[in-house]
Motif scaffolding. Structure first.
Motif, mmCIF file in Angstrom:
data_model
loop_
_atom_site.group_PDB
_atom_site.id
_atom_site.type_symbol
_atom_site.label_atom_id
_atom_site.label_comp_id
_atom_site.label_asym_id
_atom_site.label_seq_id
_atom_site.Cartn_x
_atom_site.Cartn_y
_atom_site.Cartn_z
ATOM 1 N N THR A 166 0.689 -1.504 0.231
ATOM 2 C CA THR A 166 -0.034 0.026 -0.018
ATOM 3 C C THR A 166 1.128 1.030 0.184
ATOM 4 O OG1 THR A 166 -1.136 -1.245 1.023
ATOM 5 C CG2 THR A 166 -2.065 1.126 1.396
ATOM 6 N N ILE A 167 0.339 2.152 -0.654
ATOM 7 C CA ILE A 167 1.199 3.274 -0.933
ATOM 8 C C ILE A 167 -0.059 4.429 -0.473
ATOM 9 C CG2 ILE A 167 1.205 3.705 -3.491
ATOM 10 C CD1 ILE A 167 4.046 5.010 -2.348
ATOM 11 N N VAL A 168 0.266 5.935 0.165
ATOM 12 C CA VAL A 168 -1.034 7.146 -0.061
ATOM 13 C C VAL A 168 0.181 8.120 -0.914
ATOM 14 C CG1 VAL A 168 -2.255 7.908 1.463
ATOM 15 C CG2 VAL A 168 -1.150 6.269 2.704
ATOM 16 N N CYS A 169 -0.559 8.286 -2.394
ATOM 17 C CA CYS A 169 -0.724 9.377 -2.672
ATOM 18 C C CYS A 169 -1.229 10.003 -3.631
ATOM 19 C CB CYS A 169 0.625 8.811 -3.884
ATOM 20 S SG CYS A 169 -0.332 7.999 -5.209
ATOM 21 N N GLY A 170 -1.709 11.065 -3.636
ATOM 22 C CA GLY A 170 -2.491 11.778 -4.781
ATOM 23 C C GLY A 170 -2.366 13.262 -4.917
ATOM 24 N N PRO A 171 -3.047 13.741 -6.009
ATOM 25 C CA PRO A 171 -3.173 15.209 -5.645
ATOM 26 C C PRO A 171 -3.301 16.109 -4.504
ATOM 27 C CG PRO A 171 -5.303 14.957 -6.876
ATOM 28 C CD PRO A 171 -4.494 13.104 -5.413
ATOM 29 N N GLY A 172 -2.995 17.912 -4.927
ATOM 30 C CA GLY A 172 -3.199 18.344 -4.359
ATOM 31 C C GLY A 172 -2.008 19.008 -3.009
ATOM 32 N N HIS A 173 -2.152 19.072 -1.813
ATOM 33 C CA HIS A 173 -1.301 20.152 -0.548
ATOM 34 C C HIS A 173 -2.320 19.605 0.316
ATOM 35 C CE1 HIS A 173 1.693 21.572 1.358
ATOM 36 N NE2 HIS A 173 2.351 21.771 0.643
ATOM 37 N N ILE A 174 -1.489 19.350 1.224
ATOM 38 C CA ILE A 174 -2.438 19.021 2.152
ATOM 39 C C ILE A 174 -2.100 20.589 2.811
ATOM 40 C CG2 ILE A 174 -0.200 19.159 4.181
ATOM 41 C CD1 ILE A 174 -3.140 16.767 4.812
ATOM 42 N N ALA A 175 -1.530 21.593 2.839
ATOM 43 C CA ALA A 175 -2.263 23.120 3.461
ATOM 44 C C ALA A 175 -2.831 23.079 2.495
ATOM 45 C CB ALA A 175 -1.351 23.539 2.685
ATOM 46 N N GLN A 176 -4.357 22.497 1.692
ATOM 47 C CA GLN A 176 -5.304 23.303 1.009
ATOM 48 C C GLN A 176 -6.051 22.197 1.590
ATOM 49 O OE1 GLN A 176 -2.772 22.913 -1.524
ATOM 50 N NE2 GLN A 176 -2.816 25.644 -0.763
ATOM 51 N N ALA A 177 -6.602 21.237 2.462
ATOM 52 C CA ALA A 177 -7.167 19.624 3.057
ATOM 53 C C ALA A 177 -7.868 20.544 4.050
ATOM 54 C CB ALA A 177 -6.187 18.581 3.242
ATOM 55 N N HIS A 178 -8.639 20.334 4.283
ATOM 56 C CA HIS A 178 -9.602 19.913 5.477
ATOM 57 C C HIS A 178 -9.740 21.936 5.987
ATOM 58 C CE1 HIS A 178 -9.333 15.612 5.166
ATOM 59 N NE2 HIS A 178 -7.878 15.679 5.181
ATOM 60 N N GLN A 179 -9.295 22.239 5.057
ATOM 61 C CA GLN A 179 -9.966 23.500 5.288
ATOM 62 C C GLN A 179 -11.345 23.885 4.748
ATOM 63 O OE1 GLN A 179 -7.017 25.198 6.919
ATOM 64 N NE2 GLN A 179 -5.983 23.549 7.275
ATOM 65 N N PRO A 180 -12.086 25.224 6.029
ATOM 66 C CA PRO A 180 -13.369 25.322 5.972
ATOM 67 C C PRO A 180 -13.685 25.633 4.067
ATOM 68 C CG PRO A 180 -12.526 27.020 7.185
ATOM 69 C CD PRO A 180 -11.450 25.760 6.906
ATOM 70 N N GLU A 181 -12.340 26.270 3.074
ATOM 71 C CA GLU A 181 -12.681 26.191 1.082
ATOM 72 C C GLU A 181 -11.398 25.134 0.601
ATOM 73 O OE1 GLU A 181 -13.763 29.864 -0.272
ATOM 74 O OE2 GLU A 181 -14.617 30.131 1.504
ATOM 75 N N GLU A 182 -11.879 23.820 1.374
ATOM 76 C CA GLU A 182 -10.559 23.300 0.717
ATOM 77 C C GLU A 182 -10.616 22.974 -0.873
ATOM 78 O OE1 GLU A 182 -9.796 18.037 1.567
ATOM 79 O OE2 GLU A 182 -11.039 19.416 1.901
ATOM 80 N N TRP A 183 -9.454 23.109 -1.891
ATOM 81 C CA TRP A 183 -9.261 23.246 -3.425
ATOM 82 C C TRP A 183 -7.605 22.319 -3.342
ATOM 83 C CZ3 TRP A 183 -5.209 25.604 -5.531
ATOM 84 C CH2 TRP A 183 -4.619 25.860 -4.211
ATOM 85 N N VAL A 184 -8.144 21.976 -4.529
ATOM 86 C CA VAL A 184 -7.196 21.578 -5.375
ATOM 87 C C VAL A 184 -7.003 21.670 -6.446
ATOM 88 C CG1 VAL A 184 -6.672 19.176 -6.157
ATOM 89 C CG2 VAL A 184 -7.749 19.067 -4.229
ATOM 90 N N ALA A 185 -5.479 22.268 -7.039
ATOM 91 C CA ALA A 185 -5.641 22.980 -8.231
ATOM 92 C C ALA A 185 -5.116 22.163 -9.343
ATOM 93 C CB ALA A 185 -4.113 24.016 -8.347
#
Length: 152
Positions: free
Chosen positions: A112-131
């Motif tokens: 198993t490996i965990v990877c994906g798009p985005g940056h943790i700084a934008q995750a789980h925030q009121p206005e979460e987003w992925v470029a």
């Protein structure tokens, strides 16, 4: 350890008769989660509870486990780690302190490996987003992964 929520009382002018903390402990590989939990309970019983009982003899602390996520660690030289490095063009792996179900798969013997798009700084925030560029990179990675696996 992280306390995420705290609830107590029903109105400002009444001393609460109870309080509730929701917390999490994120174990790292090599830690014994039961020992961490037992140490926390011992601390509460030995240090926190006596002063409470001095003013409220019936005071008690209850700890109820809601979930347990095993620690996860993939060796840097594991075939899956090397494959993902090759497909992403990165020369290193990183470890993070997020909670994930990956440890369950690892404990079951599934690479198993965990990877994906985005940056943790934008995750789980009121206005979460992925470029959009991150989503495009992710789709390219999935295409390369599918091609590599299909060729085997």
């Amino acid at each position: 350890m992280h306390v995420g929520t705290f609830e107590a009382g029903t109105i400002l002018n009444i001393v609460p008769d109870r309080a509730r903390f929701l917390f999490e402990v994120r174990s790292i590989p090599g830690d014994d989660p039961q020992a961490v939990r037992d140490g926390l309970v011992a601390f509460m019983e030995e240090t926190v509870l006596p002063p409470l009982r001095a003013v409220a003899p019936d005071a008690r602390i209850t700890v109820a486990e809601r979930s347990h996520l095993p620690a996860f660690d993939l060796a840097e030289d594991a075939p899956l780690a090397l494959l993902v490095q090759r497909l992403t063009g990165r020369n290193s792996v990183a470890r993070v302190s997020y909670g994930t179900e990956a440890g369950f798969f690892q404990d079951a013997g599934i690479a198993t490996i965990v990877c994906g798009p985005g940056h943790i700084a934008q995750a789980h925030q009121p206005e979460e987003w992925v470029a959009e560029s991150q989503i495009a990179s992710c789709l390219d990675f999935i295409d390369r992964l599918a091609g590599t696996l299909a060729a085997r």
